[in-house]
Design a protein around this motif. Structure first.
Motif, PDB file in Angstrom:
ATOM      1  N   MET A  25       0.783  -1.159   0.027  1.00 48.58           N
ATOM      2  CA  MET A  25      -0.040  -0.027   0.048  1.00 48.58           C
ATOM      3  C   MET A  25       0.830   1.325  -0.045  1.00 48.58           C
ATOM      4  SD  MET A  25      -3.447  -0.640   2.067  1.00 48.58           S
ATOM      5  CE  MET A  25      -2.588  -1.196   3.725  1.00 48.58           C
ATOM      6  N   ARG A  26       2.013   1.052   0.552  1.00 50.71           N
ATOM      7  CA  ARG A  26       2.802   2.400   0.841  1.00 50.71           C
ATOM      8  C   ARG A  26       3.943   2.850  -0.229  1.00 50.71           C
ATOM      9  NH1 ARG A  26       6.225   3.229   5.528  1.00 50.71           N
ATOM     10  NH2 ARG A  26       6.376   5.291   4.442  1.00 50.71           N
TER      11      ARG A  26
ATOM     12  N   LYS B  85       5.786  10.961  -3.094  1.00 47.65           N
ATOM     13  CA  LYS B  85       4.663  11.948  -2.586  1.00 47.65           C
ATOM     14  C   LYS B  85       3.572  11.356  -2.294  1.00 47.65           C
ATOM     15  CE  LYS B  85       3.563  13.590  -7.014  1.00 47.65           C
ATOM     16  NZ  LYS B  85       4.494  13.386  -8.131  1.00 47.65           N
ATOM     17  N   GLN B  86       3.173  11.894  -1.008  1.00 47.64           N
ATOM     18  CA  GLN B  86       1.850  11.202  -0.570  1.00 47.64           C
ATOM     19  C   GLN B  86       1.273  12.283   0.238  1.00 47.64           C
ATOM     20  OE1 GLN B  86       3.820   8.148   1.229  1.00 47.64           O
ATOM     21  NE2 GLN B  86       3.196   6.644  -0.220  1.00 47.64           N
ATOM     22  N   GLY B  87      -0.069  12.883   0.049  1.00 45.51           N
ATOM     23  CA  GLY B  87      -0.466  13.667   0.995  1.00 45.51           C
ATOM     24  C   GLY B  87       0.009  14.058   2.210  1.00 45.51           C
ATOM     25  N   ASN B  88      -0.590  13.663   3.283  1.00 43.46           N
ATOM     26  CA  ASN B  88       0.037  13.680   4.548  1.00 43.46           C
ATOM     27  C   ASN B  88       0.358  12.385   5.096  1.00 43.46           C
ATOM     28  OD1 ASN B  88      -0.023  14.203   7.190  1.00 43.46           O
ATOM     29  ND2 ASN B  88      -1.602  15.270   7.687  1.00 43.46           N
ATOM     30  N   LYS B  89       1.746  12.464   5.433  1.00 43.71           N
ATOM     31  CA  LYS B  89       2.398  11.403   5.582  1.00 43.71           C
ATOM     32  C   LYS B  89       2.094  10.263   6.663  1.00 43.71           C
ATOM     33  CE  LYS B  89       6.836   9.679   5.865  1.00 43.71           C
ATOM     34  NZ  LYS B  89       8.079   9.717   6.724  1.00 43.71           N
ATOM     35  N   TYR B  90       1.589  11.304   7.809  1.00 39.06           N
ATOM     36  CA  TYR B  90       1.260  10.352   8.992  1.00 39.06           C
ATOM     37  C   TYR B  90      -0.232   9.713   8.958  1.00 39.06           C
ATOM     38  CZ  TYR B  90       5.350  12.885  10.829  1.00 39.06           C
ATOM     39  OH  TYR B  90       6.457  13.379  10.979  1.00 39.06           O
ATOM     40  N   ILE B  92      -1.328   8.644   6.035  1.00 37.78           N
ATOM     41  CA  ILE B  92      -1.185   7.463   5.164  1.00 37.78           C
ATOM     42  C   ILE B  92      -0.441   6.539   6.210  1.00 37.78           C
ATOM     43  CG2 ILE B  92      -0.192   6.462   2.999  1.00 37.78           C
ATOM     44  CD1 ILE B  92      -1.583   8.578   1.818  1.00 37.78           C
ATOM     45  N   VAL B  93       0.506   6.672   6.594  1.00 41.93           N
ATOM     46  CA  VAL B  93       1.482   5.598   7.354  1.00 41.93           C
ATOM     47  C   VAL B  93       0.247   5.032   8.535  1.00 41.93           C
ATOM     48  CG1 VAL B  93       3.135   5.298   9.008  1.00 41.93           C
ATOM     49  CG2 VAL B  93       3.513   6.523   7.269  1.00 41.93           C
ATOM     50  N   ALA B  99      -4.801  -0.964   9.079  1.00 40.90           N
ATOM     51  CA  ALA B  99      -5.459  -1.873   8.188  1.00 40.90           C
ATOM     52  C   ALA B  99      -4.669  -3.055   8.535  1.00 40.90           C
ATOM     53  CB  ALA B  99      -5.284  -1.476   6.757  1.00 40.90           C
ATOM     54  N   ALA B 100      -3.343  -2.936   8.689  1.00 40.02           N
ATOM     55  CA  ALA B 100      -2.415  -4.189   8.871  1.00 40.02           C
ATOM     56  C   ALA B 100      -2.755  -4.839  10.163  1.00 40.02           C
ATOM     57  CB  ALA B 100      -1.092  -3.967   8.492  1.00 40.02           C
ATOM     58  N   VAL B 101      -2.952  -3.968  11.302  1.00 36.81           N
ATOM     59  CA  VAL B 101      -3.136  -4.410  12.493  1.00 36.81           C
ATOM     60  C   VAL B 101      -4.624  -5.210  12.605  1.00 36.81           C
ATOM     61  CG1 VAL B 101      -3.655  -3.697  14.943  1.00 36.81           C
ATOM     62  CG2 VAL B 101      -1.661  -2.981  13.724  1.00 36.81           C
TER      63      VAL B 101
END
Lengths: 102, 188
Positions: A25-26, B85-90, B92-93, B99-101
């Motif tokens: 995803m990342r 480049k991704q909008g707000n990094k925090y 997304i992370v 989702a993984a948890v």
């Protein structure tokens, strides 16, 4: 510290799968995206081997072999596609891959 | 006891290696950590008595697949950083980690209740490699052959895709025009 059961392996496999999922995803670098896909396939292999062990049936190991074969062919075709893409656009950035957008 | 120690040790190492693969910015570190994780995965196969599978894991993954990826890494010039480049990094992370948890909880919650006892070995008196050969070449012969054909097709497809001169045109224009196009591309 108790005896290791099937549950331990399934939980481990799930954790590895989740790590791979986060990677898929990342990641924006296509090569690193492929690495994350390999993690997903390996997580599944661990589950297959554990089930094969705890149920005394070799089918799980067979499926793990087939997963490995599929992973190998995925690498071959995927790297071929990646090379074509890199030759055309001189980049392996996922954000640049928008030719299928309408 | 030793099995438990080995399991937890290798589980920790594998998770750490794959975590490095997913999070690092350097492609070289990711590749090395992935290879190490693959080898640690083979340790689980040896613990589970799947000796042949463990050997195949080491040979195919850390031998063949990693060599291919190393070639790809050299080809793609990954020293130049891909902009992530991704909008707000925090956000997304945080969302992807959540989702993984959730995936872990959904799959792990029904499993932690009861243990299942091992029934291994499947066939008494023969080693794992022999068992695998017996099953693979009787019950699963056709899938095995299909997998072989699929590998062949994949190999040919990889060679055809990578070998084609697809960067500008296939046959219709001559070398001078290709050069011209290249210059135009550089200028624009």
């Amino acid at each position: 510290m108790m005896e290791i059961g099937l549950n331990h392996y399934l939980v481990l496999s799930t954790i590895l799968f989740a790590i791979g999922l986060v990677g898929v995803m990342r990641r924006k670098n296509l090569l690193l995206l492929f690495f994350a896909t390999e993690i997903l396939l390996n997580a599944v292999n661990v589950a297959f081997a554990a089930i094969s062990h705890y149920y005394g049936d070799l089918t799980g190991q067979m499926f793990a072999f087939f997963v490995i074969a599929i992973a190998a062919s995925e690498v071959a075709v995927g790297l071929g596609l990646l090379i074509v893409w890199y030759k055309r656009h001189n980049s392996i950035d996922l954000d640049a891959l928008t030719t299928m957008k309408g | 006891m030793f099995e438990a120690v080995a399991f937890y040790l290798f589980a920790f190492l594998t998770i750490a290696m794959f975590y490095i693969t997913v999070t690092t910015k350097q492609a070289l570190y990711a590749l090395t950590a992935l290879a190490a994780g693959m080898i640690f995965i083979s340790a689980f196969f040896f613990i589970l008595g799947a000796d042949f599978l463990g050997a195949v894991q080491i040979i195919v993954y850390t031998g063949a697949v990693m060599a291919l990826y190393a070639f790809g890494m050299m080809f793609f010039d990954t020293t130049r950083e891909v902009k992530e480049k991704q909008g707000n990094k925090y956000i997304i992370v945080g969302l992807s980690t959540l989702a993984a948890v959730l995936v872990v909880i959904i799959f792990a919650a029904p499993m932690v209740s009861e243990n299942i006892v091992a029934l291994y070995p499947a066939i008494d008196g023969v080693g794992n490699t022999q068992e695998v050969g017996l099953v693979l070449f009787t019950k699963y012969l056709i899938p095995f052959e299909v997998a072989a054909i699929m590998l062949l097709v994949a190999m040919v497809a990889g060679i055809v895709l990578a070998g084609k001169k697809m960067d500008l045109s296939i046959t219709l224009i001559n070398d001078a025009e290709i050069e011209e196009e290249k210059n135009k591309k550089v200028l624009s």
